[in-house]
Design a protein around this motif. Structure first.
Motif, PDB file in Angstrom:
ATOM      1  N   PRO A 163     -37.415 -36.358 -13.026  1.00 16.07           N
ATOM      2  CA  PRO A 163     -37.597 -35.742 -14.072  1.00 16.07           C
ATOM      3  C   PRO A 163     -38.583 -35.576 -14.853  1.00 16.07           C
ATOM      4  O   PRO A 163     -39.028 -34.923 -15.953  1.00 16.07           O
ATOM      5  CB  PRO A 163     -36.539 -36.522 -15.324  1.00 16.07           C
ATOM      6  N   GLY A 167     -38.447 -29.604 -16.146  1.00 17.63           N
ATOM      7  CA  GLY A 167     -37.634 -29.712 -17.569  1.00 17.63           C
ATOM      8  C   GLY A 167     -38.116 -28.228 -18.343  1.00 17.63           C
ATOM      9  O   GLY A 167     -38.178 -27.218 -17.929  1.00 17.63           O
ATOM     10  N   VAL A 215     -39.161 -32.490 -22.377  1.00 13.44           N
ATOM     11  CA  VAL A 215     -37.956 -32.819 -22.190  1.00 13.44           C
ATOM     12  C   VAL A 215     -37.564 -32.431 -21.219  1.00 13.44           C
ATOM     13  O   VAL A 215     -37.771 -31.735 -20.310  1.00 13.44           O
ATOM     14  CB  VAL A 215     -36.827 -32.206 -23.288  1.00 13.44           C
ATOM     15  N   SER A 216     -36.834 -33.460 -20.334  1.00 11.59           N
ATOM     16  CA  SER A 216     -36.300 -33.186 -18.880  1.00 11.59           C
ATOM     17  C   SER A 216     -35.442 -32.270 -18.595  1.00 11.59           C
ATOM     18  O   SER A 216     -35.177 -31.855 -17.687  1.00 11.59           O
ATOM     19  CB  SER A 216     -36.039 -34.743 -18.130  1.00 11.59           C
ATOM     20  N   ALA A 217     -34.626 -32.289 -19.772  1.00  8.58           N
ATOM     21  CA  ALA A 217     -33.404 -31.137 -19.569  1.00  8.58           C
ATOM     22  C   ALA A 217     -32.972 -30.825 -20.953  1.00  8.58           C
ATOM     23  O   ALA A 217     -33.411 -31.414 -22.096  1.00  8.58           O
ATOM     24  CB  ALA A 217     -32.264 -31.797 -18.880  1.00  8.58           C
ATOM     25  N   ASP A 220     -29.426 -30.237 -23.030  1.00  2.00           N
ATOM     26  CA  ASP A 220     -28.051 -30.497 -23.000  1.00  2.00           C
ATOM     27  C   ASP A 220     -27.303 -29.302 -23.754  1.00  2.00           C
ATOM     28  O   ASP A 220     -27.415 -29.198 -25.003  1.00  2.00           O
ATOM     29  CB  ASP A 220     -27.861 -31.831 -23.484  1.00  2.00           C
ATOM     30  N   ASN A 226     -34.117 -35.685 -23.935  1.00  2.00           N
ATOM     31  CA  ASN A 226     -33.513 -34.177 -23.555  1.00  2.00           C
ATOM     32  C   ASN A 226     -33.152 -33.484 -25.236  1.00  2.00           C
ATOM     33  O   ASN A 226     -33.168 -34.026 -26.003  1.00  2.00           O
ATOM     34  CB  ASN A 226     -32.146 -34.625 -23.140  1.00  2.00           C
ATOM     35  N   ARG A 269     -30.574 -31.904 -27.219  1.00  2.00           N
ATOM     36  CA  ARG A 269     -29.348 -31.687 -27.485  1.00  2.00           C
ATOM     37  C   ARG A 269     -29.105 -30.414 -28.311  1.00  2.00           C
ATOM     38  O   ARG A 269     -29.509 -30.677 -29.548  1.00  2.00           O
ATOM     39  CB  ARG A 269     -28.597 -32.868 -27.905  1.00  2.00           C
TER      40      ARG A 269
END
Length: 253
Positions: free
Chosen positions: A70, A74, A98-100, A102, A143, A145
């Protein structure tokens, strides 16, 4: 007055009421002059008219660096209207990695989700918060969200201040009448305007109708500036929000 009787021609929306009240990943920006309420989510601050959430609005761009996930791959995110965004480690930066993202709380159709994920930059605004995620062998990353997503109505450049415009329920028997709250996103600033001009956005009538519905509903995300329209009678000056772009809410299924 019945709101359906208002005349929305010429893409200018008069609303009635009265006054009630990036670029570097490791480029750090000093946070000493940025107060906490301006850089946190809505849970941190109580402001009147919080039927409309005023906090946690981000723009995102993909990270195309070539290294192991990660650590790379991202997104870089930044809060609108702010020069520095608080990252997971508590440091204010022009952008946070951020790695991803959500998307699980968004609950939109697969078509809408693909449309949002395939776009970048100023076309999409995301409301959410950064949450920690532990990656064994790599440590903790953030992440984003997502709680809500908003899509730009047109390709017009988004110039100005990002705000939420929402009918405040006040009705008058004369004009100008300040019935719309103008809530600056990610900052504890609220003012009122007596009219909204969407004509510079190049939006279609269908989009303008949708924008009007959001103003009288949950609130419309728009970008632009407030102008004072002079009148012979100084007590009757119109305060108008002139929009260069607006964002329609991506509705859940």
């Amino acid at each position: 007055m019945n709101k359906q009787s208002l005349n929305y021609k010429a893409s200018i929306i008069p609303l009635l009421g009265a006054i009630i009240v990036t670029n570097g990943f490791f480029s750090k920006v000093s946070a000493q002059n940025i107060s906490a309420p301006e850089t946190t989510d809505s849970v941190a601050v109580s402001v009147k008219n919080q039927e409309f959430p005023q906090w946690g609005y981000y723009m995102a761009r993909r990270d195309f660096r070539k290294c192991a996930s990660p650590i790379c791959g991202g997104y870089f995110i930044k809060q609108v209207n702010l020069k520095a965004t608080p990252c997971l480690d508590g440091v204010f930066r022009s952008e946070c990695y951020v790695s991803a993202i959500d998307w699980s709380s968004l609950k939109v159709s697969p078509y809408e989700l693909v449309k949002i994920q395939n776009d970048e930059g100023s076309r999409v605004i995301l409301r959410g918060n950064i949450v920690p995620v532990e990656f064994p062998g790599f440590g903790e990353f953030g992440n984003l969200r997502v709680k809500e997503a908003f899509y730009a109505a047109t390709n017009s450049p988004a110039k100005g201040t990002f705000v939420g415009v929402k009918d405040n329920g006040i009705r008058c028997i004369t004009t100008p009448c300040f019935s719309t709250d103008n809530l600056v996103l990610n900052k504890p600033k609220i003012s009122q305007v007596s009219s909204i001009d969407l004509s510079q956005t190049g939006a279609t009538q269908k989009q303008l109708d949708a924008a009007t519905s959001e103003i009288f509903g949950q609130g419309l995300i728009a970008v632009g500036k407030t102008e004072v329209v002079e009148n012979v009678d100084p007590t009757k000056r119109d305060t108008k929000f002139v929009s260069t772009q607006f964002y329609l809410r991506v509705e859940p299924n």
